[in-house]
Design a protein around this motif. Structure first.
Motif, PDB file in Angstrom:
ATOM      1  N   VAL A 201     -20.650  -3.904  54.641  1.00 20.92           N
ATOM      2  CA  VAL A 201     -21.234  -4.960  55.474  1.00 20.92           C
ATOM      3  C   VAL A 201     -22.677  -4.573  55.771  1.00 20.92           C
ATOM      4  N   ASN A 202     -23.607  -5.326  55.218  1.00 21.79           N
ATOM      5  CA  ASN A 202     -25.026  -4.988  55.362  1.00 21.79           C
ATOM      6  C   ASN A 202     -25.576  -5.657  56.611  1.00 21.79           C
ATOM      7  N   THR A 203     -25.761  -4.868  57.664  1.00 17.21           N
ATOM      8  CA  THR A 203     -26.261  -5.418  58.925  1.00 17.21           C
ATOM      9  C   THR A 203     -27.780  -5.399  59.003  1.00 17.21           C
ATOM     10  N   LEU A 204     -28.438  -4.933  57.942  1.00 17.71           N
ATOM     11  CA  LEU A 204     -29.898  -4.969  57.919  1.00 17.71           C
ATOM     12  C   LEU A 204     -30.406  -6.385  57.703  1.00 17.71           C
ATOM     13  N   VAL A 205     -29.671  -7.176  56.909  1.00 18.06           N
ATOM     14  CA  VAL A 205     -30.086  -8.543  56.599  1.00 18.06           C
ATOM     15  C   VAL A 205     -29.263  -9.512  57.433  1.00 18.06           C
ATOM     16  N   PRO A 206     -29.779 -10.716  57.670  1.00 21.26           N
ATOM     17  CA  PRO A 206     -29.020 -11.687  58.479  1.00 21.26           C
ATOM     18  C   PRO A 206     -27.758 -12.152  57.755  1.00 21.26           C
ATOM     19  N   SER A 207     -26.807 -12.633  58.523  1.00 23.20           N
ATOM     20  CA  SER A 207     -25.647 -13.280  57.930  1.00 23.20           C
ATOM     21  C   SER A 207     -26.097 -14.584  57.266  1.00 23.20           C
ATOM     22  N   LEU A 208     -25.674 -14.770  56.025  1.00 21.03           N
ATOM     23  CA  LEU A 208     -26.045 -15.988  55.292  1.00 21.03           C
ATOM     24  C   LEU A 208     -24.873 -16.960  55.225  1.00 21.03           C
ATOM     25  N   TRP A 361     -35.084 -19.558  58.149  1.00 22.21           N
ATOM     26  CA  TRP A 361     -33.749 -19.890  57.662  1.00 22.21           C
ATOM     27  C   TRP A 361     -33.386 -21.358  57.893  1.00 22.21           C
ATOM     28  N   ASP A 362     -33.689 -21.880  59.084  1.00 24.36           N
ATOM     29  CA  ASP A 362     -33.317 -23.263  59.398  1.00 24.36           C
ATOM     30  C   ASP A 362     -34.019 -24.273  58.496  1.00 24.36           C
ATOM     31  N   ARG A 363     -35.175 -23.891  57.969  1.00 26.28           N
ATOM     32  CA  ARG A 363     -35.922 -24.796  57.100  1.00 26.28           C
ATOM     33  C   ARG A 363     -35.280 -24.934  55.717  1.00 26.28           C
ATOM     34  N   TYR A 364     -34.575 -23.892  55.275  1.00 24.95           N
ATOM     35  CA  TYR A 364     -34.067 -23.871  53.899  1.00 24.95           C
ATOM     36  C   TYR A 364     -32.555 -24.006  53.779  1.00 24.95           C
ATOM     37  N   LYS A 365     -31.797 -23.687  54.828  1.00 30.63           N
ATOM     38  CA  LYS A 365     -30.353 -23.514  54.686  1.00 30.63           C
ATOM     39  C   LYS A 365     -29.623 -24.771  54.247  1.00 30.63           C
ATOM     40  N   ASP A 366     -30.150 -25.961  54.551  1.00 30.88           N
ATOM     41  CA  ASP A 366     -29.479 -27.199  54.156  1.00 30.88           C
ATOM     42  C   ASP A 366     -29.999 -27.754  52.832  1.00 30.88           C
ATOM     43  N   ARG A 367     -30.891 -27.007  52.181  1.00 29.63           N
ATOM     44  CA  ARG A 367     -31.471 -27.486  50.919  1.00 29.63           C
ATOM     45  C   ARG A 367     -31.194 -26.526  49.773  1.00 29.63           C
ATOM     46  N   LEU A 368     -30.219 -25.653  49.984  1.00 30.80           N
ATOM     47  CA  LEU A 368     -29.962 -24.596  49.017  1.00 30.80           C
ATOM     48  C   LEU A 368     -28.485 -24.241  49.023  1.00 30.80           C
TER      49      LEU A 368
END
Length: 407
Positions: A201-208, A361-368
């Motif tokens: 579990v990589n806690t360095l990067v955000p949960s995707l 993240w909020d800018r891209y999460k619904d377009r990918l």
């Protein structure tokens, strides 16, 4: 799966879960299986069949593979044929050189499927120390679940071709399912095919969580069609389903993906991009392509980067992408407002690109959307969607191309 005494001992020394790990792991029972990578390393035996997550150097396990190499090196195991350890390695595509190339340099890889990138692993293949076979990346996960790669395997559960799966996650759901990071690749089929699963579990990067579309891989006669008619269509889940009983350990990781900088644009690549945009514009003007084009596929490298960068400044609106890997210029393409939606199996941004992506993240999460490589590379889907594929050849036979015009 009942843990061995050695495994119970390794888990018992796992330590106290950090606050970040407790937040990411929403199945409390998994926290009881917390282990340190160095305590797990001795569990791996010579000739084990091991699957890793990862695709194009993103989303691969770092802590446990590094600990295994450290264990082999510290105990000088490769110096004696009686103690030497070589493993059969299965990954959807390439991973970071600090793990795979190190394993190859230490002669720890017996077989590698279905793709490789790296100086040391190429050297091992060319010298005959590593058995290797290339495979179309849409077919590899299918063949893995069919048992094609385990014909030589004479140990373990015959229904599970892999002894181990070591996979990276950014979160774990209440059901114990895996939320991947910036790649999916063949991870769904690798965990499906493994007797024992270790999750980093990589806690360095955000949960995707929410970025993925995971479909189950059935074997004939139960295979299902991929009901996708547009790049944004979802056909699966947001996490990879697994049997929690096969998860033998979890490890907290804080290692970044070793992506480095994307290949820079240059004068030649910008010229190629300009010619391609001119060609596509003429196809739209002649009525052979719609104004928004058909879904685009782009390879990796400076030419691909230039093409996508050029499209961000180009005349096409509401463009959609069906591809394998996204590079930094896709951020520019999104930000231009001209890229409506993109689907891939991996995001290979530079460190600066990832920083921008996570921050916005909020800018891209619904377009990918990230899918498995079996879906992203499906020939049937690619043909049916009319994907425009743009890749960089190593060599072109101009004479044969010209001759074919006259026969």
């Amino acid at each position: 799966m009942r843990p061995t005494p050695f495994l119970r001992n390794a888990i018992g020394r796992g330590g106290v879960a950090s606050a970040a790990l407790k937040e990411r792991v929403r199945r409390p029972a998994y926290l009881k299986r917390l282990a340190q990578p160095e305590d797990l390393a001795p569990l791996f035996k010579h000739d084990d069949y091991i699957g890793w997550s990862g695709f194009t150097g993103v989303g691969y396990p770092k802590a446990v593979p590094t600990a295994i190499a450290d264990h082999v090196e510290a105990n000088n195991l490769q110096a004696d044929p009686a103690t030497k350890k070589k493993f059969n390695l299965f990954v959807g595509a390439s991973v970071g050189p600090e793990v795979e190339d190190r394993w190859a340099k230490m002669d720890m890889i017996a077989r590698r499927y279905p793709h490789q990138v790296g100086r040391e692993i190429a050297k091992g293949i060319n010298e005959g120390r590593i058995e290797f076979a290339d495979k179309h990346l849409s077919m590899f996960p299918q063949d893995l679940t069919y048992g094609y790669y385990s014909l030589k395997k004479n140990h373990g559960d015959p229904r599970k071709p892999l002894d181990w799966a070591i996979v990276e996650a950014t979160a774990i759901t209440e059901d114990g399912h895996i939320v991947p990071g910036a790649s999916v690749g063949a991870t769904p089929e690798i965990v499906q095919s493994a007797e024992r699963i270790i999750i980093e579990v990589n806690t360095l990067v955000p949960s995707l969580e929410g970025l993925h579309d995971i479909n189950h891989s059935f074997v004939p006669p139960n295979r299902q069609p991929y009901v996708v008619t547009h790049p944004q269509d979802r056909i699966g889940r947001t996490a990879i389903p697994i049997d929690p009983d096969r998860v033998v350990a979890i490890v907290e990781s804080q290692h970044p993906d070793n992506t480095g900088q994307n290949a820079p644009e240059n004068e030649e690549s910008r010229a190629i991009a300009s010619h391609l945009i001119e060609f596509l514009s003429s196809e739209v003007a002649s009525g052979r392509l719609p104004p928004s084009l058909l879904p685009l596929q782009s390879g990796i490298g400076n030419v691909a980067n230039s093409i996508i960068g050029g499209l961000a400044d180009g005349p096409f609106e509401q463009v959609q992408v069906w591809t394998e890997v996204l590079q930094d210029t896709f951020i520019q393409f999104f930000d231009s407002g001209k890229l409506a939606f993109a689907t891939a199996t991996s995001i290979k941004f530079s460190p600066e690109g990832f920083e921008h992506f996570y921050k916005n993240w909020d800018r891209y999460k619904d377009r990918l959307l990230l899918r498995s490589q079996q879906v992203a590379n499906s020939p049937e889907l690619i043909r049916r969607l009319g994907v425009i594929a743009m890749n960089t050849p190593l060599e072109v036979d101009i004479v044969r191309i010209l001759f074919s015009e006259f026969v």
